[in-house]
Write an enzyme that holds these catalytic residues in place. Sequence first.
Site, PDB file in Angstrom:
ATOM      1  N   SER A  57     -51.495 -63.223  -4.565  1.00 24.34           N
ATOM      2  CA  SER A  57     -50.433 -62.233  -4.324  1.00 24.34           C
ATOM      3  C   SER A  57     -49.743 -61.880  -5.635  1.00 24.34           C
ATOM      4  O   SER A  57     -49.026 -60.890  -5.709  1.00 24.34           O
ATOM      5  CB  SER A  57     -49.414 -62.774  -3.320  1.00 24.34           C
ATOM      6  OG  SER A  57     -48.970 -64.060  -3.684  1.00 24.34           O
ATOM      7  N   ASP A  95     -55.297 -70.026  -5.890  1.00 30.66           N
ATOM      8  CA  ASP A  95     -56.141 -69.074  -5.161  1.00 30.66           C
ATOM      9  C   ASP A  95     -57.341 -68.637  -5.996  1.00 30.66           C
ATOM     10  O   ASP A  95     -57.194 -68.325  -7.186  1.00 30.66           O
ATOM     11  CB  ASP A  95     -55.323 -67.811  -4.859  1.00 30.66           C
ATOM     12  CG  ASP A  95     -55.103 -67.586  -3.384  1.00 30.66           C
ATOM     13  OD1 ASP A  95     -55.833 -68.167  -2.566  1.00 30.66           O
ATOM     14  OD2 ASP A  95     -54.187 -66.817  -3.053  1.00 30.66           O
ATOM     15  N   LYS A 125     -57.847 -72.384  -2.902  1.00 30.46           N
ATOM     16  CA  LYS A 125     -57.859 -71.677  -1.614  1.00 30.46           C
ATOM     17  C   LYS A 125     -58.793 -70.489  -1.721  1.00 30.46           C
ATOM     18  O   LYS A 125     -58.858 -69.838  -2.772  1.00 30.46           O
ATOM     19  CB  LYS A 125     -56.447 -71.221  -1.235  1.00 30.46           C
ATOM     20  CG  LYS A 125     -56.408 -70.418   0.071  1.00 30.46           C
ATOM     21  CD  LYS A 125     -55.005 -70.207   0.584  1.00 30.46           C
ATOM     22  CE  LYS A 125     -54.284 -69.040  -0.035  1.00 30.46           C
ATOM     23  NZ  LYS A 125     -54.941 -67.726   0.114  1.00 30.46           N
ATOM     24  N   GLU A 127     -60.615 -67.114   0.831  1.00 34.00           N
ATOM     25  CA  GLU A 127     -60.536 -66.382   2.094  1.00 34.00           C
ATOM     26  C   GLU A 127     -61.905 -66.306   2.770  1.00 34.00           C
ATOM     27  O   GLU A 127     -62.924 -66.189   2.095  1.00 34.00           O
ATOM     28  CB  GLU A 127     -60.023 -64.954   1.832  1.00 34.00           C
ATOM     29  CG  GLU A 127     -58.612 -64.931   1.283  1.00 34.00           C
ATOM     30  CD  GLU A 127     -58.091 -63.521   1.011  1.00 34.00           C
ATOM     31  OE1 GLU A 127     -58.741 -62.527   1.397  1.00 34.00           O
ATOM     32  OE2 GLU A 127     -57.008 -63.422   0.397  1.00 34.00           O
ATOM     33  N   GLU A 198     -53.141 -66.097   8.610  1.00 34.69           N
ATOM     34  CA  GLU A 198     -52.245 -64.989   8.232  1.00 34.69           C
ATOM     35  C   GLU A 198     -52.380 -63.813   9.197  1.00 34.69           C
ATOM     36  O   GLU A 198     -53.494 -63.423   9.578  1.00 34.69           O
ATOM     37  CB  GLU A 198     -52.561 -64.510   6.795  1.00 34.69           C
ATOM     38  CG  GLU A 198     -51.677 -63.335   6.390  1.00 34.69           C
ATOM     39  CD  GLU A 198     -51.662 -63.023   4.898  1.00 34.69           C
ATOM     40  OE1 GLU A 198     -52.329 -63.727   4.120  1.00 34.69           O
ATOM     41  OE2 GLU A 198     -50.964 -62.054   4.524  1.00 34.69           O
TER      42      GLU A 198
HETATM   43  O1  KIV Z   1     -51.746 -65.014  -2.170  1.00 31.07           O
HETATM   44  C1  KIV Z   1     -50.880 -65.505  -1.440  1.00 31.07           C
HETATM   45  O2  KIV Z   1     -49.699 -65.572  -1.789  1.00 31.07           O
HETATM   46  C2  KIV Z   1     -51.319 -66.018  -0.148  1.00 31.07           C
HETATM   47  C3  KIV Z   1     -50.260 -66.491   0.789  1.00 31.07           C
HETATM   48  C4  KIV Z   1     -49.374 -65.407   1.209  1.00 31.07           C
HETATM   49  C5  KIV Z   1     -50.820 -67.244   1.934  1.00 31.07           C
HETATM   50  O3  KIV Z   1     -52.464 -66.059   0.118  1.00 31.07           O
END
Ligand code: KIV
Length: 279
Positions: A57, A95, A125, A127, A198
């Site tokens: 994000s 991420d 993390k 997706e 989400e």
């Molecule tokens: O990138 C992010 O901040 C996210 C969260 C909102 C779960 O994936």
Amino acid sequence: MNNTETDTNNLALSPITVPKLLAKKGKEKIAALTAYDYTFARLLDATGIDFILVGDSLSSVIQGHPSTIPVTLDEMIYHCKCVSRGVEQALVVGDLPFMTYQISPEQALQSAGRLIKEGGVSAVKLEGGILMEKTIERIVNIDIPVMGHVGLTPQSYHRMGGHRIQGKKSGNIVGSKERVLEDAKAVERAGAFAIVLEGIPSKLAKEITDTISIPTIGIGAGLDCDGQILVTHDMLGLNSDKVPSFVTEYLNLNKDISKSINSYMKDTKKEEKLKIKAA
Ligand code: KIV
């Protein structure tokens, strides 16, 4: 020794690890927020928050893009380094950005390895559900912990036509409730230690939470998840013009920051002696 001292000591002595986070399921709700820099990382960490996500994000929040698609792996590593330096207690998760893991499990493994080794995070993390099962398995098999993310997956921005709620329709189609449930089961099967849900209806989030054995972390998915995550800038009211409807703004920092800066400008321009100090 009073309770505050005991709590502070415990915090200092027991950083949150992947097994500890996993063990919270059914016992204690998990609280998580995003951070992208050292200052926010320190602020968040000092509260005893369970985990901090260096989310992609940052592509929107920090870089000003309309989606999470443009941010690169090198940029994510830079921000992971900044956050890791500020954290002693919370678990830090990084991420994997768009197109740094979808090509093959080998590509994913290399990207995950860089986030861990160069970025200093403890877990990654990514997706996707069924289509990412082999990829998650490959990363987990070399002992890099993986957090899944299903439902509204922001990297699917173009397929979804924007950031759209998923899991509302029935049937064997992408984004249906049956498919989101199967995606969550695939992530669990692959060995992920937790999963972000989400932008899905709360009933579906509850069904997933009751079905799988790993903690579910909700964002726009209702109260029945094992934990919650928000984008810190959203919950602090730093981006009030762009906040999704499910976000509670706990502060209106936008307003307070503008007010403070206006006061400073006024003091400066009036050569106000009271507040502008000499070194
Ligand atoms: O990138 C992010 O901040 C996210 C969260 C909102 C779960 O994936």
